[in-house]
Design a protein around this motif. Sequence first.
Motif, PDB file in Angstrom:
ATOM      1  N   ILE A  18       0.813  -1.211   0.000  1.00 39.13           N
ATOM      2  CA  ILE A  18       0.000   0.000   0.000  1.00 39.13           C
ATOM      3  C   ILE A  18       0.850   1.266   0.000  1.00 39.13           C
ATOM      4  CG2 ILE A  18      -1.934  -1.126   1.201  1.00 39.13           C
ATOM      5  CD1 ILE A  18      -1.075   0.696   3.629  1.00 39.13           C
ATOM      6  N   PRO A  21       0.346   4.062  -3.222  1.00 40.51           N
ATOM      7  CA  PRO A  21      -0.840   4.936  -3.198  1.00 40.51           C
ATOM      8  C   PRO A  21      -0.922   5.816  -1.961  1.00 40.51           C
ATOM      9  CG  PRO A  21      -1.463   2.604  -3.106  1.00 40.51           C
ATOM     10  CD  PRO A  21      -0.024   2.646  -3.421  1.00 40.51           C
TER      11      PRO A  21
ATOM     12  N   SER B  82      -2.702   3.832 -12.537  1.00 44.06           N
ATOM     13  CA  SER B  82      -3.591   3.618 -11.419  1.00 44.06           C
ATOM     14  C   SER B  82      -3.688   2.125 -11.085  1.00 44.06           C
ATOM     15  CB  SER B  82      -4.969   4.197 -11.753  1.00 44.06           C
ATOM     16  OG  SER B  82      -5.830   4.074 -10.667  1.00 44.06           O
ATOM     17  N   CYS B  86      -2.461   0.614  -7.608  1.00 46.94           N
ATOM     18  CA  CYS B  86      -3.603   0.352  -6.725  1.00 46.94           C
ATOM     19  C   CYS B  86      -3.926  -1.122  -6.535  1.00 46.94           C
ATOM     20  CB  CYS B  86      -4.849   1.071  -7.233  1.00 46.94           C
ATOM     21  SG  CYS B  86      -4.725   2.833  -7.078  1.00 46.94           S
ATOM     22  N   ALA B  89      -2.226  -2.763  -3.664  1.00 42.90           N
ATOM     23  CA  ALA B  89      -2.770  -2.199  -2.430  1.00 42.90           C
ATOM     24  C   ALA B  89      -4.139  -2.794  -2.126  1.00 42.90           C
ATOM     25  CB  ALA B  89      -2.863  -0.677  -2.545  1.00 42.90           C
ATOM     26  N   ALA B  90      -4.958  -2.950  -3.186  1.00 44.06           N
ATOM     27  CA  ALA B  90      -6.290  -3.532  -2.990  1.00 44.06           C
ATOM     28  C   ALA B  90      -6.162  -4.951  -2.468  1.00 44.06           C
ATOM     29  CB  ALA B  90      -7.058  -3.518  -4.312  1.00 44.06           C
ATOM     30  N   PHE B 108      -7.767   7.040   2.639  1.00 42.91           N
ATOM     31  CA  PHE B 108      -8.230   7.160   1.250  1.00 42.91           C
ATOM     32  C   PHE B 108      -9.611   7.799   1.191  1.00 42.91           C
ATOM     33  CE2 PHE B 108      -5.011   3.910   0.667  1.00 42.91           C
ATOM     34  CZ  PHE B 108      -4.361   4.444  -0.411  1.00 42.91           C
ATOM     35  N   LEU B 148      -7.612   6.993  -7.570  1.00 44.69           N
ATOM     36  CA  LEU B 148      -7.093   6.072  -6.550  1.00 44.69           C
ATOM     37  C   LEU B 148      -8.197   5.408  -5.746  1.00 44.69           C
ATOM     38  CD1 LEU B 148      -3.971   7.986  -5.166  1.00 44.69           C
ATOM     39  CD2 LEU B 148      -4.075   6.153  -6.830  1.00 44.69           C
ATOM     40  N   MET B 151     -10.155   2.798  -7.682  1.00 41.25           N
ATOM     41  CA  MET B 151      -9.291   1.711  -8.116  1.00 41.25           C
ATOM     42  C   MET B 151      -8.821   0.872  -6.936  1.00 41.25           C
ATOM     43  SD  MET B 151      -8.693   0.731 -10.980  1.00 41.25           S
ATOM     44  CE  MET B 151      -7.619   0.261 -12.249  1.00 41.25           C
ATOM     45  N   ILE B 152      -8.913   1.391  -5.720  1.00 35.99           N
ATOM     46  CA  ILE B 152      -8.539   0.573  -4.567  1.00 35.99           C
ATOM     47  C   ILE B 152      -9.773  -0.118  -4.022  1.00 35.99           C
ATOM     48  CG2 ILE B 152      -7.846   0.708  -2.149  1.00 35.99           C
ATOM     49  CD1 ILE B 152      -5.672   2.585  -2.968  1.00 35.99           C
ATOM     50  N   THR B 200     -12.592   3.733 -14.670  1.00 35.76           N
ATOM     51  CA  THR B 200     -11.489   4.674 -14.485  1.00 35.76           C
ATOM     52  C   THR B 200     -11.153   5.350 -15.805  1.00 35.76           C
ATOM     53  OG1 THR B 200     -10.633   3.287 -12.728  1.00 35.76           O
ATOM     54  CG2 THR B 200      -9.123   4.894 -13.664  1.00 35.76           C
TER      55      THR B 200
END
Lengths: 288, 272
Positions: A18, A21, B82, B86, B89-90, B108, B148, B151-152, B200
């Motif tokens: 993470i 971002p 993106s 992302c 992270a997702a 976020f 962001l 997309m997350i 997106t």
Amino acid sequence: MSAAVTSLRNGWRGLAFIAIPVTAIAIFLFYPAALSIIGTLVRPKDGGGYTFSLQSYVFFFTDSYSLTNLGRTLWTTVVTLILLVAVNLPIALYMRFTKGPLATVIQALALFPMFVPGIIICYALIRYMGPNGWLQSLLALVGFHHYASPHLTPWGPVIGLIWDGMPLTLLILISGLSNISDASIEAARDVGAGRIRILVSIITPEITHSLLIVSALNFLGIFGQALMPFMLGPTNPEMMGPFMLRTFSSVRDPLQASTQATITFLICSLAGIAYVRSIARRPKEDRK
Amino acid sequence: MIFHSSRRFDFFGYGILLFLIFFIVLPVLTVFLWAFAEQWFYPAVLPTKWGFRFWSLVLARPDVWAALVTSIELSLTVTALSAVICLPAAYAFARMDFPGKSTFMLSFLMANAFPRFALIISIAVLFLSLDLVGTFTGVVIIQLLNTLLLMIWLPTAAFKAVSREMEEAARDVGASAWQVFRYVTLPQAFPTIAAALLMTFVWTFYETEGAWLVGAPRIRTMPLLMMQMINNQLVVQYGAVLSVMLWVPSLAAILMARRIIGGDTFAKGLGG
């Protein structure tokens, strides 16, 4: 490998995933916001070094044009917000408690603006409600000749912003209303509660959270809009969005634009804090 | 039925319908009428002459093609970047435990808690000192920030929905972590991720305010060109033709994406 080591390693990997971002948000959202707020307060001195100064704020709050713009923005925000709830709450109630083809059509139409980009809405509204637009032609056809177009009046942005805010407002209100069980309403009816009583005692408490979210998000959305007021509203006085835009791009005064942005941040922070508090307070599994 | 009995004519429902027709359907219809109108003078209720003349005029303009290329380049770049930053992270938000997870997720959502245009102004002031105003990179960054959250949070929901039992079963028969991800997790999450990518792309394509402030006048995207045509051009049809030409394909794409994602996700994601 012990479980503790595995979870520690997973923890680091999660953070690494993470990192980009989060860094992007920090560098490009929080940092510029902080920087522009500080930049309006701490100014470089002539002989070098820095000095604390409130001069740009003194200018804003003594400049009648700036103050009128701020007032217009607040007026537009409050009026739009009230109208958004007044229009969407009945639709949401209808959709929650009615099934059938008419409800389906209403749902499809009311959510439709979600799929129309802002610039196309602006064009559509100008051609529709503008002077000599289609609405005026249609009204003239039925014998109504006193149409005064809201385009380029303070009501222009209000109409555009209602268009724009409708789907999200409706979705959040419907989501709130879906928490109310049919059983609880039937139980209330069995003990003799009327419609108004059901609305006040059962429905209102359940959707307070949704109303709060709707108000906060729309407040931020309307206050921080530039396109609609620019395209549909008057140029004098103008809303903060186009005002900041013009100060930055045409007047080329980034300091005053930052000051205007900071004042916008401050006023909107009330809505922002209300929004963040109410989503942070929700139970964890509910927050996706 | 709580608010009306089914025996009675549904005045309330038809009232709402009438309002929506005047407020939503007719304005959109106006755009389509203008796109196919060669002549339409007030107070005629319908165009006095129909035709495609303005379509060929719009397609012959070099600035339209230039803006289209710029917009597609921008949207592709932003969507790709993106996705790259992302999606991991997702996955982390959906499947891993790490310190500060809920705080980061909240940060976020906090991006929503700022007035958008004031943020854009403060970013533009920073970009001024970095010489990023009027550059492709500057517009990419400002539009990337916009994407962001979506997309997350959509892919996070997608990864969460993948069944853990199937992943564990694959591990039991000897699949490596990468193989599990590649052959079990990803195929199941893919439809939602594809929908998020599509949305997106379309949203970036129509993003106006960031591109306007940071990009103009050197970077001219399609929405900026349309804005200019609406404000300055005497030919009403140009704006209508561009709207219909670009919006109908994107509408089809978005409707497809929405079918996969489902309505409640949006309200829930924003805290409704």
